[in-house]
Design a protein around this motif. Structure first.
Motif, short mmCIF file in Angstrom:
data_model
loop_
_atom_site.label_atom_id
_atom_site.label_comp_id
_atom_site.label_asym_id
_atom_site.label_seq_id
_atom_site.Cartn_x
_atom_site.Cartn_y
_atom_site.Cartn_z
N ALA A 35 0.78 -1.23 -0.03
CA ALA A 35 -0.01 -0.05 0.08
C ALA A 35 0.89 1.09 0.01
O ALA A 35 2.00 1.26 0.49
CB ALA A 35 -0.84 0.38 1.19
N ARG A 36 0.22 2.27 -0.62
CA ARG A 36 0.93 3.63 -0.64
C ARG A 36 0.51 4.29 0.76
O ARG A 36 -0.70 4.31 0.88
CB ARG A 36 0.55 4.34 -1.78
N TRP A 37 1.50 4.83 1.55
CA TRP A 37 1.08 5.38 2.71
C TRP A 37 2.29 6.38 3.17
O TRP A 37 3.40 5.80 3.30
CB TRP A 37 0.71 4.30 3.74
N GLY A 38 1.92 7.66 3.33
CA GLY A 38 2.66 8.63 3.88
C GLY A 38 3.57 9.19 2.78
O GLY A 38 3.64 8.91 1.78
N ALA A 106 9.01 -11.26 10.88
CA ALA A 106 10.02 -10.58 10.71
C ALA A 106 9.75 -9.26 10.07
O ALA A 106 8.94 -9.18 9.07
CB ALA A 106 11.05 -11.61 9.58
N ARG A 107 10.49 -8.31 10.49
CA ARG A 107 10.35 -6.78 10.03
C ARG A 107 11.59 -6.26 9.44
O ARG A 107 12.96 -6.71 9.72
CB ARG A 107 9.81 -5.83 11.19
N LEU A 108 11.49 -5.09 8.31
CA LEU A 108 12.59 -4.60 7.94
C LEU A 108 12.24 -3.11 7.62
O LEU A 108 10.83 -2.78 7.19
CB LEU A 108 12.77 -5.15 6.54
N TYR A 109 12.86 -2.17 8.25
CA TYR A 109 12.69 -0.96 7.76
C TYR A 109 13.90 -0.14 6.67
O TYR A 109 14.89 -0.55 7.18
CB TYR A 109 12.52 0.07 9.02
N VAL A 110 13.69 -0.08 5.70
CA VAL A 110 14.47 0.49 4.71
C VAL A 110 14.10 1.83 3.87
O VAL A 110 12.84 1.93 3.61
CB VAL A 110 15.09 -0.81 3.88
N LEU A 111 15.32 2.41 3.43
CA LEU A 111 14.94 3.65 2.75
C LEU A 111 14.49 3.21 1.40
O LEU A 111 14.97 1.97 0.50
CB LEU A 111 16.19 4.46 2.43
N GLU A 112 13.39 3.90 0.82
CA GLU A 112 12.88 3.32 -0.53
C GLU A 112 13.82 3.37 -1.67
O GLU A 112 13.87 2.41 -2.59
CB GLU A 112 11.76 4.67 -0.82
N SER A 113 15.06 4.46 -1.67
CA SER A 113 15.98 4.34 -2.32
C SER A 113 16.87 2.94 -2.47
O SER A 113 17.72 2.43 -3.50
CB SER A 113 17.07 5.52 -2.40
N ASP A 114 16.68 2.25 -1.20
CA ASP A 114 17.80 1.08 -1.11
C ASP A 114 16.68 -0.27 -1.21
O ASP A 114 17.02 -1.12 -0.38
CB ASP A 114 18.61 1.20 0.09
N LEU A 115 15.45 -0.18 -1.55
CA LEU A 115 14.29 -1.21 -1.15
C LEU A 115 14.75 -2.34 -1.77
O LEU A 115 14.79 -3.53 -1.29
CB LEU A 115 13.00 -0.69 -2.14
N GLY A 209 4.70 2.41 1.96
CA GLY A 209 5.49 3.50 1.82
C GLY A 209 5.05 4.39 0.95
O GLY A 209 3.93 4.13 0.50
N ALA A 210 5.81 5.26 0.58
CA ALA A 210 5.37 6.43 -0.17
C ALA A 210 5.42 6.05 -1.61
O ALA A 210 4.68 6.84 -2.61
CB ALA A 210 6.36 7.74 -0.02
N ALA A 211 5.97 4.77 -2.00
CA ALA A 211 5.98 4.30 -3.33
C ALA A 211 4.80 3.98 -3.84
O ALA A 211 3.86 3.45 -3.16
CB ALA A 211 7.05 3.37 -3.43
N ASP A 212 4.73 3.73 -5.12
CA ASP A 212 3.42 3.21 -5.74
C ASP A 212 3.35 1.80 -5.37
O ASP A 212 4.25 1.12 -5.28
CB ASP A 212 3.60 3.31 -7.28
N PRO A 213 2.20 1.22 -4.87
CA PRO A 213 1.92 -0.16 -4.66
C PRO A 213 2.55 -1.19 -5.49
O PRO A 213 3.15 -2.31 -5.18
CB PRO A 213 0.36 -0.32 -4.34
N ALA A 218 6.39 -5.35 -7.30
CA ALA A 218 7.48 -5.50 -8.15
C ALA A 218 8.75 -5.69 -7.29
O ALA A 218 9.45 -6.76 -7.72
CB ALA A 218 7.67 -4.59 -9.31
N ALA A 219 9.02 -4.89 -6.56
CA ALA A 219 10.38 -5.02 -5.60
C ALA A 219 10.39 -6.51 -4.81
O ALA A 219 11.47 -7.14 -4.51
CB ALA A 219 10.64 -4.01 -4.76
N ALA A 220 9.14 -6.63 -4.18
CA ALA A 220 8.90 -7.93 -3.45
C ALA A 220 9.24 -9.04 -4.30
O ALA A 220 9.85 -10.20 -4.19
CB ALA A 220 7.63 -8.07 -2.87
N THR A 221 8.69 -9.09 -5.79
CA THR A 221 9.11 -10.01 -6.45
C THR A 221 10.49 -10.41 -6.90
O THR A 221 10.62 -11.62 -7.01
CB THR A 221 7.95 -9.85 -7.67
#
Length: 453
Positions: A35-38, A106-115, A209-213, A218-221
């Motif tokens: 989801a896109r959020w924030g 399991a959790r991860l927090y990462v900058l969108e630029s390093d997704l 995150g702020a990115a398009d869902p 696609a990044a998760a894939t």
């Protein structure tokens, strides 16, 4: 002297809309929701493995889920624990794997630029962990040290006895693994638990995150899509706990204690019950905060405690209502009597009209606060998935709270709060408070290590 100022009535809650999650399922069986959020540059990601919490600990192997989660960052096939930590630092990312009662997350927090790099490292941690003996031993020793410290805390001792009696013979009755169980664990137990219980089939990866869902999916894939289909044990390994009846008191002796810790709990409802919103509103009026009845009467009017609260605990297989108060030893009788009498009166009569409206306003107004960040909406989705809640659970939550009538709150309190059924756990100096408790009902004496004194 200036006149006392009466605060103005609260205005209507501000509009607040939660995001819609887009979804896909990868060949490994891993479901993905995004989801896109924030507007922040950080992406929050989490994978929930339902049924892989402490309820799935093998018999005689207390703490397996806890130690497994704690050892995941101990190293992979190509990186040591230190190299993993350095790789996360290089990305300014944070990763964690932890077990609860009903699941491992399991959790991860990462900058969108390093997704992409962050998710690739996340996938490596979850699929190539080697659980080195040295790191396993460190994790186990950390838990043993934490357990030894907890046993000096009266609140822990009270919760330990309360849960043991509220969920007798069930994993929900265990607040923390035992030192004996932890010492019996082996590195192979941990690796076997991860292989059997943390299968991607049945798990869900949630990103926000702020990115398009679509970009998040696609990044998760790219990170997880190439993994083979996995098979493992899914769901819960134990049935729901038995429902206790009657009323009993359990006293943990803590000689020389200058205060008494008092807990009360009784079976209530599961999170997915349609009556849950009414129960939440009723609980808020009784003991949900500093403006609630328990706090106002027991602290502000009668000065018996620094705080008195109640809550609804929700686990997948059961739920319970609880209340707590800490008091000086010499006022134990008055505090316990006050707590139970207030709960009994509330269960019989329900909230006053002003209590009911104040509680709903608080719940409606505070709802957006924990959901301002991507991590907040990810947590909502994890909760929804774990408890099997409908997709609109949180988007409609405020409407359902707003619709709760005073009569519905009263009915929920009558059914779920009545202290005629329940467990009282007390921790204090038995030489001084045992007769007080025995005057209230049959009292069983325990020592701090568990066995009866």
């Amino acid at each position: 002297m200036s006149a006392v100022r009466v605060p103005p009535p609260p205005g209507p809650p501000l509009p607040f809309s939660l995001p819609r999650f887009e979804r896909t399922v990868l060949p490994s069986g891993l479901a993905v929701a995004a989801a896109r959020w924030g507007s922040r540059p950080t992406v929050a990601a989490a994978i929930v493995f339902p049924g892989a919490g402490s309820t799935a600990d093998p018999p005689g192997r207390d703490g397996t889920a806890d130690v497994t989660g704690d050892t995941f960052l101990g190293g992979t096939r190509t990186k040591t624990a230190r190299q993993l930590a350095e790789a996360l630092d290089d990305l300014a990312a944070v990763a964690d794997v932890s077990a609860g009662t009903d699941s491992t997350v399991a959790r991860l927090y990462v900058l969108e630029s390093d997704l992409d790099a962050g998710l690739a490292l996340f996938a490596e941690i979850l699929t190539e962990a080697t659980f080195p003996e040295e790191e396993f031993d460190k994790g186990r020793r950390r838990l043993i040290a934490a357990l030894q410290e907890q046993r000096s805390e009266p609140d822990f001792l009270a919760r330990e006895r309360l849960y043991d009696r509220l969920y007798p013979g069930h994993p929900y009755g265990t607040v923390s693994p035992t030192e004996k169980g932890l010492l019996a664990l082996t590195r192979d137990d941990v690796a076997d638990f991860a292989r059997r219980r943390l299968s991607f089939a049945g798990a869900t990866l949630v990103l926000a995150g702020a990115a398009d869902p679509g970009a998040l999916l696609a990044a998760a894939t790219r990170a997880f899509g190439g993994l083979p289909a996995t098979s493992g044990e899914k769901g819960f390994t134990v049935p729901p706990p038995p429902r206790v009846g009657g009323f009993s008191i359990h006293l943990v002796n803590r000689p020389g204690s200058v205060q008494t810790n008092l807990l009360f709990a009784r079976p209530a409802i599961a999170r997915r019950s349609p009556r849950f919103p009414a129960a939440v509103v009723a609980n808020q009026s009784l003991g949900g905060g500093a403006s609630s009845r328990l706090f106002h009467v027991l602290r502000e009017e009668r000065a018996l405690t620094y705080g008195a609260y109640s809550s609804l605990a929700t686990r997948v297989l059961a739920g319970h209502f609880g209340a707590s108060i800490d008091c000086r030893t010499e006022v134990t009788a008055e505090a316990l009597g006050g707590l139970l009498d207030l709960i009994r009166a509330f269960a019989a009569e329900g909230p006053l009209a002003e209590e009911h409206e104040r509680s709903k306003n608080y719940l409606l107004g505070s709802f957006p606060i924990p959901r301002e960040t991507p991590g907040g909406v990810v947590q909502d989705e994890l909760t929804r998935l774990l408890h099997g809640l409908p997709e609109d659970e949180f988007t409609t939550w405020r409407d359902r709270v707003r619709a709760v009538t005073r009569e519905e709150a009263r009915d929920a309190a009558a059914e779920l709060f009545d202290p005629a059924t329940g467990i009282v756990a007390a921790v204090g100096d038995a030489g001084k408070i045992r007769p007080i408790l025995e005057a209230r009902g049959e009292t069983t004496l325990w020592d701090a290590d568990g066995p009866r004194a």
